[in-house]
Design a protein around this motif. Sequence first.
Motif, PDB file in Angstrom:
ATOM      1  N   LYS A   1       0.817  -1.221   0.000  1.00 43.72           N
ATOM      2  CA  LYS A   1       0.000   0.000   0.000  1.00 43.72           C
ATOM      3  C   LYS A   1       0.843   1.261   0.000  1.00 43.72           C
ATOM      4  N   LYS A   2       2.078   1.167   0.453  1.00 46.76           N
ATOM      5  CA  LYS A   2       2.919   2.361   0.523  1.00 46.76           C
ATOM      6  C   LYS A   2       3.326   2.800  -0.882  1.00 46.76           C
ATOM      7  N   PRO A   3       3.515   4.095  -1.077  1.00 41.79           N
ATOM      8  CA  PRO A   3       3.918   4.566  -2.419  1.00 41.79           C
ATOM      9  C   PRO A   3       5.305   4.070  -2.789  1.00 41.79           C
ATOM     10  N   MET A   4       5.530   3.867  -4.089  1.00 42.19           N
ATOM     11  CA  MET A   4       6.818   3.383  -4.557  1.00 42.19           C
ATOM     12  C   MET A   4       7.916   4.413  -4.331  1.00 42.19           C
ATOM     13  N   GLY A   5       7.572   5.683  -4.426  1.00 44.54           N
ATOM     14  CA  GLY A   5       8.553   6.746  -4.191  1.00 44.54           C
ATOM     15  C   GLY A   5       9.301   7.177  -5.437  1.00 44.54           C
ATOM     16  N   ILE A   6       9.204   6.414  -6.519  1.00 39.63           N
ATOM     17  CA  ILE A   6       9.874   6.751  -7.774  1.00 39.63           C
ATOM     18  C   ILE A   6       8.979   6.364  -8.941  1.00 39.63           C
ATOM     19  N   GLU A   7       9.340   6.877 -10.110  1.00 43.85           N
ATOM     20  CA  GLU A   7       8.710   6.453 -11.364  1.00 43.85           C
ATOM     21  C   GLU A   7       9.743   5.597 -12.107  1.00 43.85           C
ATOM     22  N   TYR A   8       9.629   4.289 -11.943  1.00 50.65           N
ATOM     23  CA  TYR A   8      10.655   3.388 -12.464  1.00 50.65           C
ATOM     24  C   TYR A   8      10.449   3.021 -13.932  1.00 50.65           C
ATOM     25  N   GLN A   9       9.275   3.315 -14.470  1.00 48.75           N
ATOM     26  CA  GLN A   9       9.066   3.008 -15.880  1.00 48.75           C
ATOM     27  C   GLN A   9      10.011   3.867 -16.733  1.00 48.75           C
ATOM     28  N   ASN A  10      10.485   3.290 -17.817  1.00 47.78           N
ATOM     29  CA  ASN A  10      11.373   3.976 -18.767  1.00 47.78           C
ATOM     30  C   ASN A  10      12.720   4.336 -18.150  1.00 47.78           C
ATOM     31  N   VAL A  11      13.115   3.610 -17.113  1.00 49.41           N
ATOM     32  CA  VAL A  11      14.445   3.813 -16.528  1.00 49.41           C
ATOM     33  C   VAL A  11      15.273   2.558 -16.802  1.00 49.41           C
ATOM     34  N   TRP A  12      16.443   2.755 -17.383  1.00 44.37           N
ATOM     35  CA  TRP A  12      17.341   1.649 -17.692  1.00 44.37           C
ATOM     36  C   TRP A  12      18.581   1.730 -16.815  1.00 44.37           C
ATOM     37  N   VAL A  13      19.219   0.582 -16.649  1.00 47.29           N
ATOM     38  CA  VAL A  13      20.446   0.486 -15.865  1.00 47.29           C
ATOM     39  C   VAL A  13      21.574   0.007 -16.786  1.00 47.29           C
ATOM     40  N   ILE A  14      22.661   0.751 -16.809  1.00 46.05           N
ATOM     41  CA  ILE A  14      23.853   0.331 -17.555  1.00 46.05           C
ATOM     42  C   ILE A  14      24.891  -0.151 -16.539  1.00 46.05           C
ATOM     43  N   ASN A  15      25.213  -1.422 -16.605  1.00 48.89           N
ATOM     44  CA  ASN A  15      26.263  -1.980 -15.760  1.00 48.89           C
ATOM     45  C   ASN A  15      27.555  -2.027 -16.574  1.00 48.89           C
ATOM     46  N   TYR A  16      28.619  -1.560 -15.979  1.00 51.43           N
ATOM     47  CA  TYR A  16      29.888  -1.565 -16.691  1.00 51.43           C
ATOM     48  C   TYR A  16      31.021  -1.894 -15.720  1.00 51.43           C
TER      49      TYR A  16
ATOM     50  N   LYS B   1      32.639  15.206  15.211  1.00 48.14           N
ATOM     51  CA  LYS B   1      33.162  16.326  14.441  1.00 48.14           C
ATOM     52  C   LYS B   1      32.707  16.287  12.988  1.00 48.14           C
ATOM     53  N   ASP B   2      32.360  15.129  12.492  1.00 47.70           N
ATOM     54  CA  ASP B   2      31.961  14.980  11.097  1.00 47.70           C
ATOM     55  C   ASP B   2      30.459  14.781  10.973  1.00 47.70           C
ATOM     56  N   ARG B   3      29.715  15.673  11.572  1.00 50.13           N
ATOM     57  CA  ARG B   3      28.259  15.554  11.488  1.00 50.13           C
ATOM     58  C   ARG B   3      27.779  15.903  10.080  1.00 50.13           C
ATOM     59  N   LEU B   4      26.658  15.310   9.701  1.00 51.28           N
ATOM     60  CA  LEU B   4      26.118  15.453   8.354  1.00 51.28           C
ATOM     61  C   LEU B   4      24.989  16.469   8.348  1.00 51.28           C
ATOM     62  N   LYS B   5      24.977  17.313   7.347  1.00 52.65           N
ATOM     63  CA  LYS B   5      23.924  18.316   7.234  1.00 52.65           C
ATOM     64  C   LYS B   5      22.819  17.809   6.305  1.00 52.65           C
ATOM     65  N   VAL B   6      21.611  17.724   6.824  1.00 57.32           N
ATOM     66  CA  VAL B   6      20.461  17.271   6.046  1.00 57.32           C
ATOM     67  C   VAL B   6      19.947  18.437   5.212  1.00 57.32           C
ATOM     68  N   VAL B   7      20.013  18.314   3.905  1.00 57.23           N
ATOM     69  CA  VAL B   7      19.528  19.379   3.026  1.00 57.23           C
ATOM     70  C   VAL B   7      18.139  19.089   2.481  1.00 57.23           C
ATOM     71  N   GLY B   8      17.710  17.817   2.555  1.00 58.45           N
ATOM     72  CA  GLY B   8      16.391  17.492   2.028  1.00 58.45           C
ATOM     73  C   GLY B   8      15.900  16.140   2.489  1.00 58.45           C
ATOM     74  N   VAL B   9      14.601  15.934   2.319  1.00 59.18           N
ATOM     75  CA  VAL B   9      13.956  14.665   2.675  1.00 59.18           C
ATOM     76  C   VAL B   9      13.139  14.215   1.477  1.00 59.18           C
ATOM     77  N   ILE B  10      13.317  12.972   1.068  1.00 63.15           N
ATOM     78  CA  ILE B  10      12.551  12.428  -0.044  1.00 63.15           C
ATOM     79  C   ILE B  10      11.643  11.303   0.453  1.00 63.15           C
ATOM     80  N   GLN B  11      10.658  10.971  -0.354  1.00 62.81           N
ATOM     81  CA  GLN B  11       9.795   9.832  -0.058  1.00 62.81           C
ATOM     82  C   GLN B  11      10.626   8.558  -0.060  1.00 62.81           C
ATOM     83  N   THR B  12      10.392   7.697   0.915  1.00 64.63           N
ATOM     84  CA  THR B  12      11.134   6.444   0.990  1.00 64.63           C
ATOM     85  C   THR B  12      10.901   5.620  -0.274  1.00 64.63           C
ATOM     86  N   ILE B  13      11.975   5.196  -0.891  1.00 65.79           N
ATOM     87  CA  ILE B  13      11.910   4.415  -2.125  1.00 65.79           C
ATOM     88  C   ILE B  13      11.831   2.935  -1.771  1.00 65.79           C
TER      89      ILE B  13
END
Length: 394
Positions: free
Chosen positions: A45-60, A182-194
């Motif tokens: 029921k949860k949203p996919m979070g992405i539009e995976y149609q028409n996305v290809w993967v190139i492995n090299y 000392k190396d804390r990370l700065k959160v610049v954005g939040v996206i829908q869980t994929i």
Amino acid sequence: MFKHLFKLIWNKKKQNFLLMAEMLVSFLVLFAVFTLMVYYYSNYKKPMGIEYQNVWVINYGNAYQTKNIDSLNLYYETLRKTIKSLPQVQEISFVSGNIPFSQQVNESALTFNGKHVNHLNNFTVEDGYKEVLQAQLLEGRWFNKQDAVAKNKSVVIDAALKEATFGNEPAAGKLLGNDNDKDRLKVVGVIQTIKRNGDYVNPGPGLYFRTDTGSFRWLSKILIRVAPGTDATFEGKLYKTMANYMKNSNVEIEHLTNKLKDSNYFALVPMIILGIVSAFLVINVALGLFGVLWYNINKRRGEIGLRRAIGATGNSVSSQLVSESMILATLSLIIGVFFAVQFPLLNVFDLSAGIYIGGMLLSVLFVYLLVLICSLYPGKQAAAIYPAVALHEE
């Protein structure tokens, strides 16, 4: 009435104990099956979070080896421009190996304000990653060139990690890590869980890092968004373009739609196995219950005939047999629920209590329905016994 039924059940305790044991085992197996089904459905029921149609993967294979960072970046920037110049390519992004719907993982742990986050998925992506997958931005912004010179390393987190660390508070602009880090990370954005593991599996929290100047040394995948309707002809052209540019590399092109199907099939294997086992078990229990009730009727023809002779109706005799079966089921379910309720109390498998409760309720209803169906016909046969015939046989 119930006192009389309990007395009848107690008088045949040895025979009824085996029947109750079958119901108990059936409930426990069904509890596992329905809990898994509720878990899968809640994730579906949860949203996919992405539009995976028409996305290809190139492995090299990373065939270009050099110690000079500038030469390395120039080599892959040229490759990027070559691919992006193709008319069917809309966007491109070099990424780490743990792309959506792949079996590759890169996990770590994180502690923030006393909260421990385990199984944290780490991703290394480029600025174009959001556009390639059309990820849904919930808060803040995505990566840009300013993040390369930021004081604290910029990261984007998903909704699952935000909930685990910041709760309902805004996360954009805040630092992620312990106060003494000392190396804390700065959160610049939040996206829908994929849902990177497919439709049915909980993806877990995700943490996204921006690529740096040395990332091309180990990156080995490219995500590209192509125009709708792009066919195998262009796929062959893309393969030749990659093979000609990276002559000593093994190139493979995949589609995210196909990888999603493979991930879903892989996730459903435990469900299929449990379903087959539970189906055989339920059939055996149903046949056993039906046979026991049928045997009881033949053994109790004299008792049933006497009850009919002193005025009992056929419906009351039928109701008695059905009630006995339902009481046996209730006694078995009380024991089964006692064991099942330990799972949410002990937080087994790190699932929410609602999933276990849903599986428990469905299992209870299924067992009651099974017992009711198996006892109705024998009860009807008992109601059809004529008192004179039964007493004459005795």
